[in-house]
Design a protein around this motif. Structure first.
Motif, PDB file in Angstrom:
ATOM      1  N   LEU A 197      17.477  11.841   6.982  1.00 51.85           N
ATOM      2  CA  LEU A 197      18.738  12.224   6.341  1.00 51.85           C
ATOM      3  C   LEU A 197      19.014  11.426   5.070  1.00 51.85           C
ATOM      4  CD1 LEU A 197      21.210  14.186   7.073  1.00 51.85           C
ATOM      5  CD2 LEU A 197      19.283  14.149   8.632  1.00 51.85           C
ATOM      6  N   ASP A 198      18.359  10.301   4.893  1.00 43.68           N
ATOM      7  CA  ASP A 198      18.545   9.513   3.662  1.00 43.68           C
ATOM      8  C   ASP A 198      18.239  10.386   2.438  1.00 43.68           C
ATOM      9  OD1 ASP A 198      19.127   7.279   2.124  1.00 43.68           O
ATOM     10  OD2 ASP A 198      17.242   6.244   2.543  1.00 43.68           O
ATOM     11  N   THR A 199      17.204  11.211   2.549  1.00 42.80           N
ATOM     12  CA  THR A 199      16.859  12.129   1.453  1.00 42.80           C
ATOM     13  C   THR A 199      18.022  13.062   1.147  1.00 42.80           C
ATOM     14  OG1 THR A 199      14.494  12.097   1.906  1.00 42.80           O
ATOM     15  CG2 THR A 199      15.342  14.080   0.871  1.00 42.80           C
ATOM     16  N   MET A 201      21.135  12.636   1.793  1.00 42.47           N
ATOM     17  CA  MET A 201      22.260  11.862   1.239  1.00 42.47           C
ATOM     18  C   MET A 201      22.047  11.572  -0.253  1.00 42.47           C
ATOM     19  SD  MET A 201      24.065  11.002   4.079  1.00 42.47           S
ATOM     20  CE  MET A 201      23.766  10.929   5.848  1.00 42.47           C
ATOM     21  N   HIS A 202      20.860  11.042  -0.616  1.00 41.02           N
ATOM     22  CA  HIS A 202      20.594  10.731  -2.022  1.00 41.02           C
ATOM     23  C   HIS A 202      20.852  11.952  -2.894  1.00 41.02           C
ATOM     24  CE1 HIS A 202      17.364   7.682  -0.671  1.00 41.02           C
ATOM     25  NE2 HIS A 202      18.459   7.050  -0.993  1.00 41.02           N
ATOM     26  N   CYS A 203      20.349  13.077  -2.405  1.00 40.72           N
ATOM     27  CA  CYS A 203      20.372  14.275  -3.250  1.00 40.72           C
ATOM     28  C   CYS A 203      21.777  14.866  -3.322  1.00 40.72           C
ATOM     29  CB  CYS A 203      19.351  15.288  -2.736  1.00 40.72           C
ATOM     30  SG  CYS A 203      17.685  14.639  -2.928  1.00 40.72           S
ATOM     31  N   ILE A 263      28.439   7.503  -0.552  1.00 42.08           N
ATOM     32  CA  ILE A 263      27.802   7.268   0.752  1.00 42.08           C
ATOM     33  C   ILE A 263      27.047   5.941   0.748  1.00 42.08           C
ATOM     34  CG2 ILE A 263      26.113   8.136   2.429  1.00 42.08           C
ATOM     35  CD1 ILE A 263      26.723  10.991   1.265  1.00 42.08           C
ATOM     36  N   HIS A 264      26.226   5.720  -0.261  1.00 39.44           N
ATOM     37  CA  HIS A 264      25.409   4.503  -0.275  1.00 39.44           C
ATOM     38  C   HIS A 264      26.221   3.213  -0.393  1.00 39.44           C
ATOM     39  CE1 HIS A 264      21.803   6.890  -0.055  1.00 39.44           C
ATOM     40  NE2 HIS A 264      21.091   5.775   0.019  1.00 39.44           N
ATOM     41  N   PRO A 265      27.260   3.143  -1.221  1.00 42.10           N
ATOM     42  CA  PRO A 265      28.086   1.926  -1.220  1.00 42.10           C
ATOM     43  C   PRO A 265      28.736   1.634   0.139  1.00 42.10           C
ATOM     44  CG  PRO A 265      28.450   3.132  -3.241  1.00 42.10           C
ATOM     45  CD  PRO A 265      27.588   4.014  -2.365  1.00 42.10           C
ATOM     46  N   PRO A 277      20.772  -0.906  10.044  1.00 43.65           N
ATOM     47  CA  PRO A 277      19.701  -0.307   9.229  1.00 43.65           C
ATOM     48  C   PRO A 277      20.246   0.802   8.315  1.00 43.65           C
ATOM     49  CG  PRO A 277      19.014  -0.478  11.518  1.00 43.65           C
ATOM     50  CD  PRO A 277      20.482  -0.826  11.474  1.00 43.65           C
ATOM     51  N   HIS A 278      19.562   0.985   7.189  1.00 44.40           N
ATOM     52  CA  HIS A 278      20.063   1.846   6.120  1.00 44.40           C
ATOM     53  C   HIS A 278      20.330   3.296   6.544  1.00 44.40           C
ATOM     54  CE1 HIS A 278      20.679   3.332   2.137  1.00 44.40           C
ATOM     55  NE2 HIS A 278      19.625   4.116   2.198  1.00 44.40           N
ATOM     56  N   GLY A 279      19.370   3.906   7.250  1.00 44.12           N
ATOM     57  CA  GLY A 279      19.503   5.329   7.575  1.00 44.12           C
ATOM     58  C   GLY A 279      20.723   5.616   8.438  1.00 44.12           C
ATOM     59  N   ALA A 281      23.290   3.717   8.858  1.00 34.91           N
ATOM     60  CA  ALA A 281      24.503   3.324   8.113  1.00 34.91           C
ATOM     61  C   ALA A 281      24.947   4.458   7.187  1.00 34.91           C
ATOM     62  CB  ALA A 281      24.241   2.044   7.321  1.00 34.91           C
ATOM     63  N   ASN A 282      24.001   5.137   6.553  1.00 30.13           N
ATOM     64  CA  ASN A 282      24.348   6.308   5.732  1.00 30.13           C
ATOM     65  C   ASN A 282      25.032   7.373   6.578  1.00 30.13           C
ATOM     66  OD1 ASN A 282      23.137   5.416   3.385  1.00 30.13           O
ATOM     67  ND2 ASN A 282      21.228   6.517   3.731  1.00 30.13           N
ATOM     68  N   CYS A 283      24.486   7.586   7.783  1.00 33.91           N
ATOM     69  CA  CYS A 283      25.042   8.630   8.650  1.00 33.91           C
ATOM     70  C   CYS A 283      26.491   8.281   9.020  1.00 33.91           C
ATOM     71  CB  CYS A 283      24.182   8.814   9.898  1.00 33.91           C
ATOM     72  SG  CYS A 283      22.578   9.571   9.515  1.00 33.91           S
TER      73      CYS A 283
END
Ligand SMILES: [Fe+2]
Length: 362
Positions: A197-199, A201-203, A263-265, A277-279, A281-283
């Motif tokens: 899902l990180d992908t 989110m970035h996009c 989302i990332h901040p 962990p990053h993934g 945390a984004n969720c």
């Protein structure tokens, strides 16, 4: 539309199930091109597993296992860099290979930069601070979604400065990628989901932001469409075809990943204070950002239901005032992405009260 920054991509990639077997010939090519040993940074998950035995290290090379139970920190990068320099004894390696998820790929990139640039990792956290080209680097992702394989950064946590920031530089970019979807087959399902899902989110953040260009928009749309096929389609998200699709979506999404949004901040705040962990945390971040990303929030909710992934509530209950302050500061410090999403006056929207209410809802 404004002229884009002069953009570098990874010059070479190899893609396909079983491609890992070709790592040996790629490294051998480097042995012929340059003197010096080969260095390998490998996710500690593979220590004593079959993949570790397939790493093509020979006598005189060095394999470093990277503990990925925490996000990469500047201190760990400095420690690896000083061990590697002592091992190299003034020489440079013929190549540095990273084999693992985003944390390992980023670790290899960061250490490589420090092999040719003096000083400590934190001196290079920012934009265009790396002055000398790093040794040749080969990236082998074993987890798809972060885009670390093709990004020009390597995200490092700096607790002292309470931020997550990478060495954004063309010198950070890998020279060669080896994309073998088979390597992701053994990833636990929820980790595969969160990281994949990180992908998405970035996009989403990129396409909803104000720093835009036609190429990044096209890459983002493609990676979002692929994410929808993987996580909302009829086939299992870890079906053979989807393993490959996810690896390619990560690569394509990674090229679009420079300009994130809210989302990332918010995710960074969680990683800094709760070491999450990053993934995942984004969720958590997107799960409370529906008012800013309504359509994507709805899609994400459906993806979680479809893949039977849940996010237990109440993770920010019972935190101390100091931790709450850390959550706020650790989010709001990321000004560039927040301006991308909300404009120069983002602090009028993301007040301290507002930010803390987001965390309280998790
Ligand atoms: Fe990310």
């Amino acid at each position: 539309m404004a002229i884009t920054r002069n953009t570098k991509n990874v010059p070479y990639y190899l893609l396909g199930a079983g491609a890992f077997d070709q790592l040996e010939s790629l490294v051998d090519e480097r042995r012929r091109a340059a003197t010096g040993p080969a260095l390998f940074f490998v996710d500690h998950y593979f220590q004593n597993k079959p993949l570790a035995a397939r790493v093509p290290a020979i006598a005189g090379d060095r394999v470093f296992f990277v503990n990925t139970s925490a996000e990469p920190t500047v201190e760990v990068v400095d420690a690896f860099a000083s061990t590697a320099k002592a091992f190299l004894n003034g020489a440079q390696p013929c190549c540095v290979t990273g084999i693992g998820g985003g944390a390992v790929l980023d670790m290899a990139k960061a250490v490589a930069n420090l092999l040719t640039n003096p000083g400590l990792a934190e001196e290079y956290q920012g934009w265009e601070l790396v002055k000398h080209p790093a040794p040749y680097k080969i990236g082998v992702p074993t987890l798809s979604g972060t885009g670390a394989e093709c990004s020009r950064t390597c995200v490092l946590t700096n607790m002292r400065r309470k931020l997550k920031l990478g060495m954004n530089s063309d010198f950070t970019v890998y020279d060669q990628l080896l994309l073998d979807p088979e390597l992701t087959r053994s990833v636990p399902r929820d980790q595969y989901f969160y990281t994949g899902l990180d992908t998405f989110m970035h996009c989403v953040e990129s396409i909803r932001g104000s720093y835009r260009n036609v190429i990044v928009d096209s890459l983002s749309r493609t990676a979002i469409a692929m994410s929808e096929e993987i996580f909302l389609g009829d086939k299992d998200m870890m079906d053979e075809e989807n393993l490959e699709k996810m690896m390619v979506a990560s690569y394509i999404g990674g090229m679009a990943a420079g300009n994130v949004g809210i989302i990332h901040p918010v995710s960074a705040g969680l990683s800094i204070v709760l070491h999450m962990p990053h993934g995942i945390a984004n969720c958590y971040a997107l799960s409370v950002l529906g008012e800013f990303y309504p359509e994507e929030h709805a899609q994400f909710t459906e993806m979680m239901a479809r893949q039977k992934v849940s996010l237990p509530k109440g993770i920010c209950k019972n935190l101390t005032d100091e931790q709450l302050d850390g959550l706020y500061q650790g989010s709001i410090v990321h000004e560039k992405p927040l301006i991308n999403a909300l404009g120069e006056d983002f602090k009028k929207i993301l007040t301290r009260e507002k930010v803390l209410s987001l965390f309280a809802n998790m």
